[in-house]
Design a protein around this motif. Structure first.
Motif, PDB file in Angstrom:
ATOM      1  N   LYS A 181       0.872  -1.103   0.070  1.00 42.52           N
ATOM      2  CA  LYS A 181      -0.042   0.097  -0.044  1.00 42.52           C
ATOM      3  C   LYS A 181       0.960   1.271  -0.175  1.00 42.52           C
ATOM      4  O   LYS A 181       1.999   1.059   0.587  1.00 42.52           O
ATOM      5  CB  LYS A 181      -0.931   0.108   1.149  1.00 42.52           C
ATOM      6  CG  LYS A 181      -2.134  -1.141   1.304  1.00 42.52           C
ATOM      7  CD  LYS A 181      -2.802  -1.021   2.476  1.00 42.52           C
ATOM      8  CE  LYS A 181      -3.649  -2.288   2.570  1.00 42.52           C
ATOM      9  NZ  LYS A 181      -4.659  -2.389   3.848  1.00 42.52           N
ATOM     10  N   ASP A 209      -4.628   1.795  -1.281  1.00 36.59           N
ATOM     11  CA  ASP A 209      -4.229   0.470  -1.922  1.00 36.59           C
ATOM     12  C   ASP A 209      -4.675   0.809  -3.580  1.00 36.59           C
ATOM     13  O   ASP A 209      -6.013   0.693  -3.821  1.00 36.59           O
ATOM     14  CB  ASP A 209      -5.097  -0.629  -1.190  1.00 36.59           C
ATOM     15  CG  ASP A 209      -4.956  -1.984  -2.039  1.00 36.59           C
ATOM     16  OD1 ASP A 209      -4.347  -2.079  -2.992  1.00 36.59           O
ATOM     17  OD2 ASP A 209      -5.175  -3.041  -1.241  1.00 36.59           O
ATOM     18  N   ASN A 212      -7.092  -2.080  -5.140  1.00 38.14           N
ATOM     19  CA  ASN A 212      -8.618  -2.172  -4.836  1.00 38.14           C
ATOM     20  C   ASN A 212      -9.125  -0.637  -4.624  1.00 38.14           C
ATOM     21  O   ASN A 212     -10.340  -0.701  -4.296  1.00 38.14           O
ATOM     22  CB  ASN A 212      -8.403  -3.180  -3.487  1.00 38.14           C
ATOM     23  CG  ASN A 212      -8.009  -4.466  -3.560  1.00 38.14           C
ATOM     24  OD1 ASN A 212      -8.344  -5.287  -4.484  1.00 38.14           O
ATOM     25  ND2 ASN A 212      -7.146  -4.867  -2.791  1.00 38.14           N
ATOM     26  N   ASN A 213      -8.254   0.170  -4.987  1.00 35.56           N
ATOM     27  CA  ASN A 213      -8.866   1.721  -4.669  1.00 35.56           C
ATOM     28  C   ASN A 213      -9.280   1.969  -3.286  1.00 35.56           C
ATOM     29  O   ASN A 213     -10.402   2.333  -3.463  1.00 35.56           O
ATOM     30  CB  ASN A 213      -9.996   2.019  -5.867  1.00 35.56           C
ATOM     31  CG  ASN A 213     -10.222   3.575  -6.047  1.00 35.56           C
ATOM     32  OD1 ASN A 213      -9.414   4.308  -5.837  1.00 35.56           O
ATOM     33  ND2 ASN A 213     -11.550   3.620  -6.127  1.00 35.56           N
ATOM     34  N   ALA A 214      -8.961   1.421  -2.542  1.00 39.08           N
ATOM     35  CA  ALA A 214      -9.280   1.241  -0.973  1.00 39.08           C
ATOM     36  C   ALA A 214      -8.425   2.603  -0.236  1.00 39.08           C
ATOM     37  O   ALA A 214      -7.373   2.284  -0.458  1.00 39.08           O
ATOM     38  CB  ALA A 214      -9.085   0.122  -0.307  1.00 39.08           C
TER      39      ALA A 214
END
Length: 266
Positions: A181, A209, A212-214
């Motif tokens: 990340k 991230d 995961n586009n988190a």
């Protein structure tokens, strides 16, 4: 030691980057007063002014709010971010450390929702692809995370800071940790941020991230704790505007400009 003067640059920005046996960096000033790229030869301390930014439309140092560091890419070029540009919203550029050729590769758009005023430099997460942050712009005008593909020239906004609990005004760029990340800091926002206060309190440590586009908050600056028997000590306020550093044991190090028992802490 190199003593900077206005004509040869002043107020050096960010960290130095090793490329081809020399150390490269950015500084303000220069013959055109728009900033310079310079090199230091570590073998003899020799200083060279490698590129003088000719006018703000082609890019300008300093980078807004957060010193920028050059990134040595797998293609042999140095990549960086600067203020100025055709729209006054910032640029991305590449620089050949061998031929000393500068190329502006991207103007941040006039559409502020896409982000403007890039800062902190770029991180190459895979060959020819970079990730970075802007200090302002986005849907809340609180900054964005973006990616840039140097091969295709494609720019993509990935995340909008909300100006509140999720952070406001990212500084210092991003660093990739061992978990894959990207980590960074925003100097305002978070659970302790109060825009009505006369004091600047707040800021967050976050991760993103890309796969995961988190987006996740890991720490809110501004809480009060007890240290050395003293109550009400702020545990960091407004983290400083330099990148986090990844240590050999996988930990991230950073600093806070205010807070702690005295005036700031690491």
């Amino acid at each position: 030691f190199q003593y900077f003067e206005a004509v040869n640059g002043n107020n050096p920005q960010g960290q130095l980057t090793y490329a081809g046996g020399k150390l490269f960096g950015l500084a303000e000033g220069g013959p055109n007063s728009s900033g310079i790229i310079y090199s230091i030869d570590p073998s003899d301390g020799g200083f060279a002014l490698c590129y003088d930014f000719p006018d703000p439309a082609n890019g300008r140092v300093p980078v807004y709010k957060s010193p920028s560091t050059l990134t040595y890419s797998s293609d042999g070029f140095l990549y960086g971010a600067a203020s100025g540009g055709s729209n006054g919203t910032g640029v991305l550029f590449k620089f050949n450390p061998n031929t000393l050729q500068y190329t502006k590769i991207f103007d941040f758009p006039s559409d502020s929702t896409q982000g403007y005023w890039p800062n902190g430099g770029l991180f190459e997460y895979t060959s020819g692809k970079f990730i970075g942050t802007t200090y302002r712009g986005g849907n809340s005008n609180a900054g964005v995370i973006f990616t840039y593909d140097a091969t295709t020239g494609q720019y993509q906004k990935r995340f909008d800071f909300d100006g509140a609990a999720l952070g406001k005004y990212p500084l210092g760029g991003l660093v990739k940790a061992l978990d894959g990340k990207f980590y960074g800091i925003a100097w305002l926002g978070g659970n302790y941020y109060d825009p009505t206060s006369q004091f600047i309190i707040g800021g967050v440590l976050f991760s993103y991230d890309l796969a995961n586009n988190a987006y996740e908050i890991h720490h809110d600056f501004g809480a009060s704790v007890t240290l050395n028997g003293i109550n009400g000590i702020p545990l960091g306020i407004t983290p400083v505007n330099y990148s986090l550093i990844l240590t050999n044991d996988g930990k991230l190090c950073g600093g806070s400009a205010v807070g702690g028992i005295n005036r700031g802490f690491f």
